[in-house]
Design an enzyme around this catalytic site. Sequence first.
Site, short mmCIF file in Angstrom:
data_model
loop_
_atom_site.label_atom_id
_atom_site.label_comp_id
_atom_site.label_asym_id
_atom_site.label_seq_id
_atom_site.Cartn_x
_atom_site.Cartn_y
_atom_site.Cartn_z
N GLY A 126 0.79 -1.23 0.00
CA GLY A 126 0.00 0.00 0.00
C GLY A 126 0.82 1.27 0.00
N HIS A 127 2.16 1.18 0.11
CA HIS A 127 2.99 2.39 0.22
C HIS A 127 4.19 2.30 -0.71
CE1 HIS A 127 5.28 5.67 2.14
NE2 HIS A 127 4.11 6.07 2.57
N PHE A 128 4.15 2.66 -1.80
CA PHE A 128 3.02 2.87 -2.69
C PHE A 128 3.07 1.76 -3.70
CE2 PHE A 128 4.33 7.08 -1.17
CZ PHE A 128 3.14 7.56 -0.62
N VAL A 141 8.30 2.96 -1.23
CA VAL A 141 9.11 3.79 -0.34
C VAL A 141 8.79 3.36 1.09
CG1 VAL A 141 9.59 6.14 0.49
CG2 VAL A 141 9.06 5.75 -1.92
#
Length: 148
Positions: free
Chosen positions: A48-50, A55
């Site tokens: 989910g990041h990203f 990152v």
Amino acid sequence: MQLDSNQISQILPHRYPFALVDRITDGEEGSWARGIKCVSVQEPVFQGHFPTYHVLPGVMIIEALAQVAAVAMLAEPEHRGKIGFLGAVKNARFKRQVRPGDVMEMESRIVRTRGNFAFVEGRASVDGQLAATVELTLAFGSNETSDR
């Protein structure tokens, strides 16, 4: 002080996916510790990041630095078996992205202690480039469950 992941798990209560220190490479109980985290694209946070530009979130870098500091403190005989709780985060600064494939080198120094509190200065870097700095307060408490 040098510890592998198995030895770290005997000191810290964190487990997958929140064990963020792969190795302690140097340090002195109650004073400071230096550790590493090998960042892998397989870590759940990258879902989910990203999804299209991975990152490592700054909060994960801060938590990893807190875990390094907690190892230094909890390795001391009088703190064995306790848990280090994050009490405060001050002056967090992020200078470089940490991405999959990076080896994040972390150093946490205990500036002072007061009772069950430790005041910490942390630094993270990758390939000799500063990635983040932070001041932390850790509170050490019981590792017992409660009905509250």
